[in-house]
Scaffold this active site. Structure first.
Site, PDB file in Angstrom:
ATOM      1  N   CYS A   1       2.713  -3.542  -6.707  1.00 50.73           N
ATOM      2  CA  CYS A   1       1.357  -3.006  -6.711  1.00 50.73           C
ATOM      3  C   CYS A   1       1.383  -1.706  -7.522  1.00 50.73           C
ATOM      4  O   CYS A   1       2.400  -1.403  -8.159  1.00 50.73           O
ATOM      5  CB  CYS A   1       0.836  -2.770  -5.291  1.00 50.73           C
ATOM      6  SG  CYS A   1       1.772  -1.547  -4.324  1.00 50.73           S
ATOM      7  N   HIS A   2       0.308  -0.949  -7.513  1.00 54.28           N
ATOM      8  CA  HIS A   2       0.250   0.209  -8.401  1.00 54.28           C
ATOM      9  C   HIS A   2       1.322   1.243  -8.072  1.00 54.28           C
ATOM     10  O   HIS A   2       2.088   1.669  -8.949  1.00 54.28           O
ATOM     11  CB  HIS A   2      -1.129   0.858  -8.328  1.00 54.28           C
ATOM     12  CG  HIS A   2      -1.266   2.056  -9.218  1.00 54.28           C
ATOM     13  ND1 HIS A   2      -1.337   1.945 -10.591  1.00 54.28           N
ATOM     14  CD2 HIS A   2      -1.314   3.396  -8.938  1.00 54.28           C
ATOM     15  CE1 HIS A   2      -1.439   3.144 -11.129  1.00 54.28           C
ATOM     16  NE2 HIS A   2      -1.422   4.047 -10.144  1.00 54.28           N
TER      17      HIS A   2
ATOM     18  N   VAL B   1       3.903   1.251  -2.516  1.00 65.32           N
ATOM     19  CA  VAL B   1       4.123   1.785  -1.169  1.00 65.32           C
ATOM     20  C   VAL B   1       3.235   1.143  -0.096  1.00 65.32           C
ATOM     21  O   VAL B   1       3.511   1.311   1.089  1.00 65.32           O
ATOM     22  CB  VAL B   1       3.915   3.325  -1.131  1.00 65.32           C
ATOM     23  CG1 VAL B   1       4.918   4.024  -2.032  1.00 65.32           C
ATOM     24  CG2 VAL B   1       2.492   3.684  -1.517  1.00 65.32           C
ATOM     25  N   SER B   2       2.191   0.412  -0.474  1.00 65.51           N
ATOM     26  CA  SER B   2       1.282  -0.107   0.551  1.00 65.51           C
ATOM     27  C   SER B   2       1.051  -1.608   0.406  1.00 65.51           C
ATOM     28  O   SER B   2       1.530  -2.397   1.215  1.00 65.51           O
ATOM     29  CB  SER B   2      -0.066   0.636   0.506  1.00 65.51           C
ATOM     30  OG  SER B   2      -0.952   0.149   1.490  1.00 65.51           O
ATOM     31  N   ARG B   3       0.344  -2.030  -0.624  1.00 63.06           N
ATOM     32  CA  ARG B   3       0.013  -3.450  -0.763  1.00 63.06           C
ATOM     33  C   ARG B   3       1.256  -4.316  -0.950  1.00 63.06           C
ATOM     34  O   ARG B   3       1.417  -5.345  -0.267  1.00 63.06           O
ATOM     35  CB  ARG B   3      -0.963  -3.644  -1.935  1.00 63.06           C
ATOM     36  CG  ARG B   3      -2.351  -3.132  -1.660  1.00 63.06           C
ATOM     37  CD  ARG B   3      -3.187  -3.018  -2.925  1.00 63.06           C
ATOM     38  NE  ARG B   3      -2.740  -1.913  -3.767  1.00 63.06           N
ATOM     39  CZ  ARG B   3      -3.333  -1.531  -4.887  1.00 63.06           C
ATOM     40  NH1 ARG B   3      -4.420  -2.199  -5.318  1.00 63.06           N
ATOM     41  NH2 ARG B   3      -2.893  -0.509  -5.590  1.00 63.06           N
TER      42      ARG B   3
END
Length: 249
Positions: free
Chosen positions: A82-83, A86-88
């Protein structure tokens, strides 16, 4: 780009094509608002989602797991990206560990954090993974959990469903224990359309009969049309946002 399992990496958009080829990555699973440009010789699957609590990852978890397993078969490798990484991407890899390694959400997430200390999925993704665990790490569209999850997504999409006037609300019927086969119907006196009780429970606070104005706004009619296509006798589930789920009665 951090290795999680043999043939499985997680990272952000900073990893360039050179790093992918050096690691033997032949498949790219990206989750971002926009799809990345295609890379020659690398199979790709894109999940369109922003890093927001309301973004739907749950519906895609099984297809993502199948894509990653196919990429790793025979010694291949895949990157989940993801960008910021750390999350998606962390949410998708956590779900994959839950499904393939028979781990709970807490166990899988702890394993990821030990490997990648900056991992921090948002609270909405944590909630969705707990629902996934509740379904046995399988997206079961016939499950009461998934049906009410989709109903919630409909109400989030149509804001008018969240802002009905207070005079159309009544006492919560879930405070009265009902058997699974005893369903309460609420009826609009103006349009005479029956609203099944499991809809009113998903639409807390619940609806009552109204004399002075039509109950079914355009948004509620859309919700009812959706509900009647999936209606069945299933246990009633309350999906408390970001805090897991519990069963009524």
């Amino acid at each position: 780009m951090v290795p999680v399992l043999p043939g499985l990496f997680v990272g952000g958009a900073a990893a360039g094509v050179g790093a992918l080829r050096a690691a033997g990555v032949g498949a790219l699973l990206s989750v971002d608002a926009e799809a990345p440009p295609p890379l020659a010789g690398i199979r790709a699957l894109h999940i369109p989602a922003r890093d927001e609590p309301g973004a739907d990852l749950l519906s895609h978890l099984d297809s993502c797991a199948a894509f990653l397993s196919a990429a790793r078969a025979g010694g291949g490798a895949a990157l989940v990206r993801c960008h910021a990484g750390v999350s998606r991407s962390i949410a998708l890899v956590t779900a994959y560990l839950m499904k393939t390694n028979n781990l709970t959400f807490e166990e899988a997430y702890a394993k990821i954090k030990a490997i990648k200390p900056d991992a921090k999925m948002n609270e909405g993704f944590e909630w969705q993974l707990k629902l996934y665990e509740g379904m046995g790490c399988k997206v079961d569209v016939s499950s009461a959990i998934y049906k009410q999850y989709r109903l919630q997504k409909v109400t989030e999409k149509y804001s008018e469903l969240q802002n009905l006037p207070q005079e159309v609300f009544a006492v919560d019927p879930t405070s009265v224990c009902q058997t699974l086969n005893s369903e309460i119907l609420y009826r609009c006196r103006k349009c005479r359309i029956d609203v099944p009780s499991f809809v009113t429970r998903a639409f807390w606070p619940t609806l009552k009969e109204v004399d002075q104005q039509p109950l079914l706004t355009r948004g509620l009619q859309i919700l009812l049309n959706f509900v009647m296509t999936v209606r069945s006798n299933v246990p009633l589930i309350s999906l408390s946002r970001y805090s897991g789920w519990s069963q009524f009665c």
